[in-house]
Design a protein around this motif. Sequence first.
Motif, short mmCIF file in Angstrom:
data_model
loop_
_atom_site.label_atom_id
_atom_site.label_comp_id
_atom_site.label_asym_id
_atom_site.label_seq_id
_atom_site.Cartn_x
_atom_site.Cartn_y
_atom_site.Cartn_z
N GLU A 192 -31.54 -23.46 -24.58
CA GLU A 192 -30.64 -22.50 -25.22
C GLU A 192 -29.60 -23.21 -26.09
OE1 GLU A 192 -30.43 -18.97 -25.28
OE2 GLU A 192 -32.51 -19.36 -24.72
N SER A 221 -31.56 -24.56 -29.28
CA SER A 221 -32.04 -23.49 -30.16
C SER A 221 -30.88 -22.77 -30.84
CB SER A 221 -32.89 -22.49 -29.36
OG SER A 221 -32.15 -21.92 -28.30
N ALA A 225 -35.95 -21.01 -33.87
CA ALA A 225 -35.17 -21.23 -32.65
C ALA A 225 -35.78 -20.48 -31.46
CB ALA A 225 -33.73 -20.79 -32.88
N ILE A 226 -36.19 -19.23 -31.68
CA ILE A 226 -36.78 -18.45 -30.59
C ILE A 226 -38.15 -19.00 -30.21
CG2 ILE A 226 -37.67 -16.18 -29.95
CD1 ILE A 226 -35.52 -14.93 -31.70
N SER A 256 -39.33 -21.95 -30.49
CA SER A 256 -39.30 -23.27 -29.87
C SER A 256 -38.71 -23.27 -28.46
CB SER A 256 -38.49 -24.23 -30.75
OG SER A 256 -37.15 -23.79 -30.89
N SER A 257 -38.05 -22.18 -28.07
CA SER A 257 -37.43 -22.16 -26.75
C SER A 257 -37.94 -21.03 -25.86
CB SER A 257 -35.90 -22.02 -26.88
OG SER A 257 -35.56 -20.84 -27.58
N MET A 258 -38.77 -20.15 -26.39
CA MET A 258 -39.21 -18.99 -25.63
C MET A 258 -39.97 -19.37 -24.36
SD MET A 258 -41.32 -15.63 -26.89
CE MET A 258 -39.85 -14.81 -27.47
N GLY A 285 -35.86 -17.85 -25.00
CA GLY A 285 -35.44 -17.80 -26.40
C GLY A 285 -34.40 -16.75 -26.70
N HIS A 286 -33.35 -16.70 -25.90
CA HIS A 286 -32.29 -15.71 -26.15
C HIS A 286 -31.50 -16.04 -27.42
CE1 HIS A 286 -31.96 -14.16 -21.73
NE2 HIS A 286 -33.20 -14.38 -22.09
N VAL A 287 -30.95 -17.24 -27.50
CA VAL A 287 -30.20 -17.72 -28.67
C VAL A 287 -29.03 -16.79 -29.02
CG1 VAL A 287 -30.51 -18.82 -30.94
CG2 VAL A 287 -32.49 -18.42 -29.50
N PRO A 295 -41.02 -13.63 -31.72
CA PRO A 295 -40.06 -14.37 -32.55
C PRO A 295 -40.00 -13.85 -33.98
CG PRO A 295 -41.37 -15.88 -31.24
CD PRO A 295 -42.01 -14.53 -31.11
N TYR A 332 -37.21 -14.07 -18.53
CA TYR A 332 -36.37 -13.83 -19.68
C TYR A 332 -34.90 -13.83 -19.28
CZ TYR A 332 -35.56 -12.69 -24.46
OH TYR A 332 -35.18 -12.77 -25.77
#
Length: 256
Positions: free
Chosen positions: A27, A30, A73-74, A76-78, A83-85, A177, A256
């Motif tokens: 988090e 991202s 960003a989403i 790559s981190s989901m 992928g909240h960001v 995303p 999530y």
Amino acid sequence: MMPTRRYAFGRVDEVTHPDSIRATLAEFISTLIFVFAGEGSLLALDKIYKDDGTSAGELVAIALAHAFSLFAAIASSMNVSGGHVNPAVTFGALLGGRISALRALYYWVAQLLGAVVASLLLRLCTNNMRPDAFHVSYGIAEFHGLVFEIVMTFGMMYTVYATAIDPKRGSLGIIAPLAIAFIVGANILVGGPFDGASMNPARAFGPALVGGRWHNHWIYWVGPFIGAGLAGLVYEYMVIPTETPLTHQPLAPEDY
């Protein structure tokens, strides 16, 4: 598949669990990526164009920069953090029972730090240009800006739920995303000229802190949290079928 809805504070061992640390780091990174590119696009346009105000072409460029960077960003981190960001997205997921309170707290700290570090890096790279901060435009009342943030964040969070959280989303999750990035970019085209279209407290906080610009700042916390919270509750309890409650289980990295 998304876990069954459950409300939990979080276990003590979750504080130092490797999954929690990895998700928090994801988090942070991202959000840094998103804010650096999004805020950086504003500074770049300020460098290119010296005139005040934002033209239609500049608005499109800003919307695209935010959409492209948010998609990356989403995506790559989901698979690590969901992928909240965005603290508002985390809040919506928390109200929907899709994340523990402890994990949400970790995410909020990571997201805010990521935004601050991104803003500091921009100030360093641009030879001390002050990051811009969100504020309502001339002739627009704070109330109007607040409503803008509520409505735009509601639409964004509803999209998040439909494409990334809904247990019956199926293959639709693949485009999550992209769908989220699209709605954010579209909302910037709508709300940008009026209040900047933040939809993200971290996106507003980092530049405000580093740039020392706090005018109307409260709007960019209250609006997104209300909008995301409403969307989370509406989708969770009115769109998703009723689920059978289960006892709390350790949160996996894909939660999530």
